[in-house]
Design a protein around this motif. Structure first.
Motif, short mmCIF file in Angstrom:
data_model
loop_
_atom_site.label_atom_id
_atom_site.label_comp_id
_atom_site.label_asym_id
_atom_site.label_seq_id
_atom_site.Cartn_x
_atom_site.Cartn_y
_atom_site.Cartn_z
N GLN A 29 0.82 -1.21 0.00
CA GLN A 29 0.00 0.00 0.00
C GLN A 29 0.86 1.26 0.00
OE1 GLN A 29 -2.88 0.05 3.12
NE2 GLN A 29 -4.20 1.48 2.03
N SER A 30 1.98 1.24 0.69
CA SER A 30 2.87 2.41 0.73
C SER A 30 3.45 2.71 -0.65
CB SER A 30 4.00 2.16 1.73
OG SER A 30 4.93 3.20 1.70
N LEU A 31 3.86 1.67 -1.35
CA LEU A 31 4.41 1.85 -2.70
C LEU A 31 3.33 2.36 -3.65
CD1 LEU A 31 6.79 1.59 -4.64
CD2 LEU A 31 6.11 -0.79 -5.02
N ASN B 126 2.91 6.05 -3.13
CA ASN B 126 4.03 6.81 -3.71
C ASN B 126 3.91 6.91 -5.23
OD1 ASN B 126 5.17 7.27 -1.23
ND2 ASN B 126 6.60 5.56 -1.36
N ILE B 127 3.50 5.84 -5.87
CA ILE B 127 3.32 5.85 -7.33
C ILE B 127 2.19 6.81 -7.70
CG2 ILE B 127 2.58 4.47 -9.31
CD1 ILE B 127 4.09 2.11 -8.04
N ILE C 175 1.81 14.53 -9.15
CA ILE C 175 2.75 15.65 -9.24
C ILE C 175 3.12 15.93 -10.69
CG2 ILE C 175 5.12 16.36 -8.71
CD1 ILE C 175 4.71 14.95 -5.98
N ILE C 176 3.35 14.90 -11.47
CA ILE C 176 3.71 15.08 -12.90
C ILE C 176 2.57 15.79 -13.63
CG2 ILE C 176 4.13 13.84 -15.06
CD1 ILE C 176 6.54 13.96 -13.22
#
Length: 159
Positions: free
Chosen positions: A12-14, A17-18, A24-25
């Protein structure tokens, strides 16, 4: 919680982040948009192209050729370099008039253009003016230029 994707195990953390990376992009693409817009307006048997510049500085437009017209004429010379003043709306860039009402008519193609910060047509300026960079005195900073830029001291690509 653990997810699998094509044999890869994603926690879930990864996943967060993805997701944050892609968010952001997308925000960067939105913020990178220029506040200059060019658009046509048809008025009876004529077409005019206008430009809006919402920036706080002038923007220079350099067109890559002449417009291609179908059964229309240019009553005024089409300038391939035009400067749009700061905070300007509906500045006329080009104007075309119908030749023969019995035939089809329109603008086949407006040429592409590059936009540049400031007025690139200025010839007379103070060549001895000393510019102050926005850095503290006595401090050192790295300055980088991105790849494929249009300004190089040697006019050649380094890498």
């Amino acid at each position: 919680m653990v997810y699998t994707c094509n044999g890869f195990v994603l926690n879930q953390s990864l996943m967060k982040n993805i997701f944050a990376f892609f968010l952001i992009i997308q925000c960067l693409f939105v913020l990178a948009q220029k506040n200059i817009k060019m658009y046509p307006e048809r008025n009876g048997d004529s077409i005019a192209y206008y430009a809006d510049n919402l920036e706080i500085y002038p923007v220079s437009l350099v067109f890559k050729g002449q417009p291609e017209l179908n059964n229309m004429t240019k009553p005024e010379v089409f300038k391939t370099t035009q400067v749009i003043p700061a905070k300007t709306t509906k500045m006329r860039i080009a104007y075309f008039v119908l030749n023969d009402k019995q035939k089809s008519w329109g603008v086949k193609k407006m040429p592409g253009y590059n936009s540049y910060f400031g007025d690139i047509t200025i010839k007379n300026y103070d060549k001895n003016y000393t510019y102050d960079l926005p850095f503290g005195k006595g401090k050192a900073f790295w300055i980088h230029q991105g790849y494929n830029g249009t300004f190089f001291l040697t006019r050649t690509k380094i890498l």
